[in-house]
Scaffold this active site. Structure first.
Site, PDB file in Angstrom:
ATOM      1  N   LYS A 262       1.089   4.256  -2.800  1.00 51.00           N
ATOM      2  CA  LYS A 262       0.716   5.634  -2.458  1.00 51.00           C
ATOM      3  C   LYS A 262       1.896   6.597  -2.628  1.00 51.00           C
ATOM      4  O   LYS A 262       1.708   7.782  -2.912  1.00 51.00           O
ATOM      5  CB  LYS A 262       0.155   5.687  -1.037  1.00 51.00           C
ATOM      6  CG  LYS A 262      -1.178   4.944  -0.884  1.00 51.00           C
ATOM      7  CD  LYS A 262      -2.261   5.551  -1.769  1.00 51.00           C
ATOM      8  CE  LYS A 262      -3.586   4.842  -1.665  1.00 51.00           C
ATOM      9  NZ  LYS A 262      -4.624   5.435  -2.514  1.00 51.00           N
TER      10      LYS A 262
ATOM     11  N   TYR B  37       0.835  -1.211   0.000  1.00 48.99           N
ATOM     12  CA  TYR B  37       0.000   0.000   0.000  1.00 48.99           C
ATOM     13  C   TYR B  37       0.873   1.266   0.000  1.00 48.99           C
ATOM     14  O   TYR B  37       0.632   2.189  -0.784  1.00 48.99           O
ATOM     15  CB  TYR B  37      -0.901  -0.039   1.241  1.00 48.99           C
ATOM     16  CG  TYR B  37      -1.884   1.098   1.358  1.00 48.99           C
ATOM     17  CD1 TYR B  37      -3.053   1.105   0.610  1.00 48.99           C
ATOM     18  CD2 TYR B  37      -1.660   2.147   2.235  1.00 48.99           C
ATOM     19  CE1 TYR B  37      -3.974   2.137   0.732  1.00 48.99           C
ATOM     20  CE2 TYR B  37      -2.577   3.187   2.365  1.00 48.99           C
ATOM     21  CZ  TYR B  37      -3.728   3.176   1.615  1.00 48.99           C
ATOM     22  OH  TYR B  37      -4.635   4.195   1.738  1.00 48.99           O
TER      23      TYR B  37
END
Ligand code: NAD
Length: 244
Positions: free
Chosen positions: A156, A152
Site C-alpha cells: 500500500k 500489506y
C-alpha cells in the site's frame, strides 16, 4: 458514454465504487478473480438499474496476461476506457517473524504488481485518448505501517509512490492519478478481525465508528469528476480521523 473499470468489484468497496460511478452515468466494467465471486450478489442488476451498460470481466489482476486480455476486451466492448479504479486487494496478516516468503510475494503481486499491470495497459489507451482518471486504493497501513501487516503495508506504501510517478508521467496527456487511503471500513476484509482488535481500533478513531463503503465511493466519484480536473498525485485519507 464514458467507461469506468473497477478491479475487484464483485463486493465490498469495489462494488460500492462501481455502483456510485454508475449513478454518475458511467458504463461499468466489473472485474473479479472468478465467476463464483458474482454468485449470490446483485451488483450487476443494481448497476443496470441505473440505466448504464454493465459487463463483468473475469481476470486475476496479479497476472499481466489476464490484464492485457481484460483491458482489450473492455475497449472492444465499450469503445473507450476513461476511469480505472485499482481496487482489488487482499490481506494475509501475520507477524514478520512468522511470515512466509510465499505469503509476502502473494500480497505484493495482488496488491502492488496489479497496479503496474493495469495502469500500464489502461494508461496506453488513455494516452491515445489524451484523457483519463486513475484512482488507486492505498490504505492507512501504507501511510503509517501496521504491526502484522508487513506485506500489506509494503504494497500500500508502494501504491503511493506509483500514484505520484504515474501522475508525473501521464499528466501532460490530460490524465490524473490519485490515491485514497481508507482507514477501517466495514467490509468482508475487516469482518475477519476479532472483537479485541475491533475495540482497539475504534478507540483510535476520532469519529468512534468504522467507515462505510459508500464513504469511500463518494471520494472516488469526486476524483473521477470534472471538479477534480486539476487534482493529481494526491493521497486522500478517509479514516474518520484515525491519524490525528
Ligand atoms: P474485499 O475483500 O471485500 O474485496 C476485494 C475484492 O478484490 C474481492 O472481491 C476479491 O475477490 C477481489 N480480488 C482479490 N484478489 C484479486 C485478484 N487477484 N484479481 C481480481 N480481483 C481480486 O476488500 P475491501 O475491503 O472491499 O477492499 C477493497 C480495497 O480497499 C483493497 O485494495 C483494500 O486493500 C483497500 N482497503 C480496504 C480497507 C478496509 O477497511 N476494508 C482499508 C484500507 C484499504
Amino acid at each position: 458514454m464514458a467507461t469506468a473499470l473497477i478491479t475487484g468489484s464483485s463486493r465490498g468497496i469495489g462494488a460500492a465504487i462501481a455502483l456510485r460511478l454508475a449513478q454518475d452515468g458511467y458504463d461499468i466494467a466489473l472485474n473479479d478473480i472468478s465467476e463464483a465471486m458474482f454468485e449470490d450478489n446483485d451488483i450487476m442488476e443494481k448497476i443496470t438499474a441505473c440505466g448504464v451498460k454493465c459487463e463483468k470481466f473475469i481476470a486475476d489482476v496479479s497476472k499481466y496476461d489476464h490484464c492485457e486480455e481484460m483491458v482489450k476486451a473492455v475497449k472492444d466492448t465499450f469503445g473507450s476506457l476513461d476511469v480505472l479504479v485499482n481496487n482489488a486487494g487482499i490481506t494475509r496478516d501475520g507477524l514478520m517473524a512468522r511470515m512466509s516468503e510465499e505469503i509476502y510475494d502473494l500480497v505484493i503481486a495482488v496488491n502492488q504488481k496489479s497496479v503496474f499491470n493495469m495502469t500500464k495497459l489502461a494508461g496506453t489507451i488513455m494516452m491515445k485518448q489524451r484523457s483519463g482518471r486513475i484512482i488507486n486504493l492505498s490504505s492507512v497501513a501504507g501511510l503509517y505501517g501496521n504491526a502484522g501487516q508487513l506485506n500489506y503495508s509494503a504494497s500500500k506504501a508502494a501504491i503511493i509512490g506509483m500514484t505520484k510517478t504515474t501522475a508525473k508521467e501521464l499528466g501532460s496527456r490530460g490524465i490524473t492519478c490519485n490515491a485514497v487511503a481508507p482507514g477501517f471500513i466495514q467490509t468482508p476484509m475487516t469482518d475477519k478481525l476479532n472483537e479485541d482488535q475491533k475495540k482497539a481500533i475504534l478507540n483510535m478513531i476520532a469519529m468512534k465508528r468504522y467507515g462505510q463503503v459508500e464513504e469511500i465511493a463518494g471520494v472516488v466519484s469526486f476524483l473521477a469528476s470534472k471538479d477534480a480536473s486539476y487534482v493529481t498525485g494526491q493521497v486522500i485519507e478517509i479514516s474518520g480521523g484515525l491519524s490525528m
